[in-house]
Design a protein around this motif. Sequence first.
Motif, short mmCIF file in Angstrom:
data_model
loop_
_atom_site.label_atom_id
_atom_site.label_comp_id
_atom_site.label_asym_id
_atom_site.label_seq_id
_atom_site.Cartn_x
_atom_site.Cartn_y
_atom_site.Cartn_z
N LEU B 7 0.85 -1.19 0.00
CA LEU B 7 0.00 0.00 0.00
C LEU B 7 0.89 1.23 0.00
N SER B 9 0.85 3.48 2.19
CA SER B 9 1.38 3.56 3.55
C SER B 9 2.39 2.43 3.72
N ARG B 10 2.73 2.06 4.93
CA ARG B 10 3.82 1.11 5.13
C ARG B 10 3.36 -0.33 5.03
N GLY B 11 2.01 -0.56 4.98
CA GLY B 11 1.53 -1.93 5.05
C GLY B 11 1.37 -2.61 3.70
N VAL B 13 -1.43 -5.50 1.73
CA VAL B 13 -2.68 -6.25 1.84
C VAL B 13 -2.81 -7.15 0.63
N PRO B 22 -8.13 -0.68 4.54
CA PRO B 22 -7.77 -1.82 5.40
C PRO B 22 -8.57 -1.80 6.69
N GLU B 25 -5.10 -0.74 10.90
CA GLU B 25 -3.83 -0.09 10.61
C GLU B 25 -3.20 0.34 11.94
N THR B 27 0.10 1.80 13.77
CA THR B 27 1.36 2.47 13.44
C THR B 27 2.10 2.87 14.71
N ASP B 43 4.19 -1.89 13.57
CA ASP B 43 3.34 -1.49 12.44
C ASP B 43 2.70 -2.72 11.85
N THR B 45 -0.65 -3.74 8.95
CA THR B 45 -1.86 -3.43 8.21
C THR B 45 -2.53 -4.74 7.86
N GLY B 47 -5.70 -6.36 5.69
CA GLY B 47 -6.71 -6.08 4.66
C GLY B 47 -8.09 -6.54 5.08
#
Lengths: 355, 276
Positions: B7, B9-11, B13, B22, B25, B27, B43, B45, B47
């Motif tokens: 994604l 962001s840092r995650g 899915v 998601p 999340e 963080t 961290d 994430t 889905g």
Amino acid sequence: MKQAKMNRTTRSNLITYLMVIAFFVIFQILIATGNVSSLLKGQLVPICAYVVMAISLNLVVGVSGELSLGHAGFMSAGAFSGIVAAGYLQTMMESETLVLLIAMIIGGIVAAAAGVIVGVPILRLSGDYLAIVTLAFGQIIKSIVENLYVGYDANGLQFSMVKNTLELGEGGKMLITGPMGANGMATISTFTMGFVLIMVCLFVIFNLVNSKSGRAIMALRDNKIAAQSVGISSSKYKLLAFVVSAAMAGMAGVLFALNFTTVVASKFDFNTSILILVFVVLGGLGNMRGSIIAAALLTVLPELLRSFADYRMLVYAIFLILMMLATNNPKLKGFLQSISAKIKGAVGKGGEANG
Amino acid sequence: MAKMVPLPSRGMVPERDIGKAPILEATHLGIEFGGLKAVDDFDLTVGRTEIAGLIGPNGAGKTTVFNLLTKVYQPTSGTVLLDGKDTHGMSAIQVNKAGIARTFQNIRLFNNLTVEDNVKIGMHNHIKYNTISGILRLPKYWIEENRAHEKALSLLEIFDMQHLAEHKAGSLPYGAQRRLEIVRALATEPKLLLLDEPAAGMNPSETAELMDNIRKIRDTFNIAILLIEHDMRLVMGICEGIAVLNYGKIIAKGSPEEIQNNQTVIEAYLGKKKEG
């Protein structure tokens, strides 16, 4: 499947209702035919009051799983507010039953209010700590009532906790005079009202336990963290059980107090709280029928043991120990069960042979 | 097995959950116990319909992460967005109402109550009648209780446990108790289900069955599942994204293949190879 279960709980509750009704009917018949000694007759209303105390405490200790040592405090709060209500109402109303009924409702409301005031802060505690605070609560109520002066005159009800005399107008009457308690009350409690109160309390407790709220209360008892993880509020449901129980204790207090011409605050002390806890423990935690039987038996017993004179309390204590052994000893329980199984087996075989 | 997609962001899915926000999340999530950082800068994430795994050696802080997500502990740092909503300041009860349900590593059932009652307690916030209608047995009580009864049995059917409905939860065998905990969690109608070592104490055939059931739960209820597990066959078999935790920190994230070949992970589990 479901049908079977519904029947099992419903049947068990039904047996309890029937037991109370049978007890009532039998005694009514015995009284009508003049077969009850005046001693036992005088015990009937207190028995009803203690039975209600026992089942209401069982709601807190057995169903909710919190040890409360101040249950007599709620009884006291209800009793003295009921005395005031009854004393005042009697100047206006003819019907004793109506006066008693209204007094019981007021007593229940006052005790429930006390339950909320005490319950909100202390139900954050649990176990021994909760027990200690409830114990203190019982003592506080006793001290308050011992310093309470209530009377009425033409101007209405008058209270004081400072002066030990009230300046009442002409025709005024003292209802509660501090440590002397309440004197010269009309004894308006009846066995019938006691019976009705037991039935109402049983109805409320059974229906509460078999509902969503009752399940939440028992879930918190069995595992608080898990109950919260499925979204059940600990404070809300513990308080619910506590307040319902307090209201019932208050009503029982009114019934009890209005059965005597004199009642003092020290009647509802720590010893009474413990006595009621003994009923609950002997009858079995969460077992309402057991509580009723234990409360009735142990209230009558000291009177029945009068012939033992000086040894009365000794015999009472021995009886308590035996009862505890009988209900809690696994060996004895197993022995009794094997006997009952044999009897059932014999009856079953007999039935087959006959069939 | 779905392909994992990063994604913005840092995650990461699964591919099918792209375009949907998601469900979870987390963080920079962290908690300190008197100076000891049990979980630090975590961290993750998850889905919308992902089956995610959280693994790591004993004492790595996996269960602590669950306790942070479900607010048994309040985190000392970081944020948790559940379905886009910040769970900051929520209690365990509120977080459950918001959509997280969990099971426990050391089983926590209501042992003195029946299996059916355990499930009904899970449905508590979805049974709509108040205490007064319960005591007076108003029509609402009967309607809702009958509905709850049907629903409880249909939930128990997932694990083929309807016939146990009348038994005391505490009297069930270990594996059945674990399954009942899952059913109870599902009864709260969660969007995210956290399973803490669901296969602990199960034999290989029971574990295989559990794997099928976890997939079935995800597909039937369309929810996300995050699980902690030591049984690598289960983790590698059903998890789409895996995060590895060691000493309270994430040391690796990725698909099962990536994790299996990750040098840091192998060292965390087996220790470093001696030089030379």
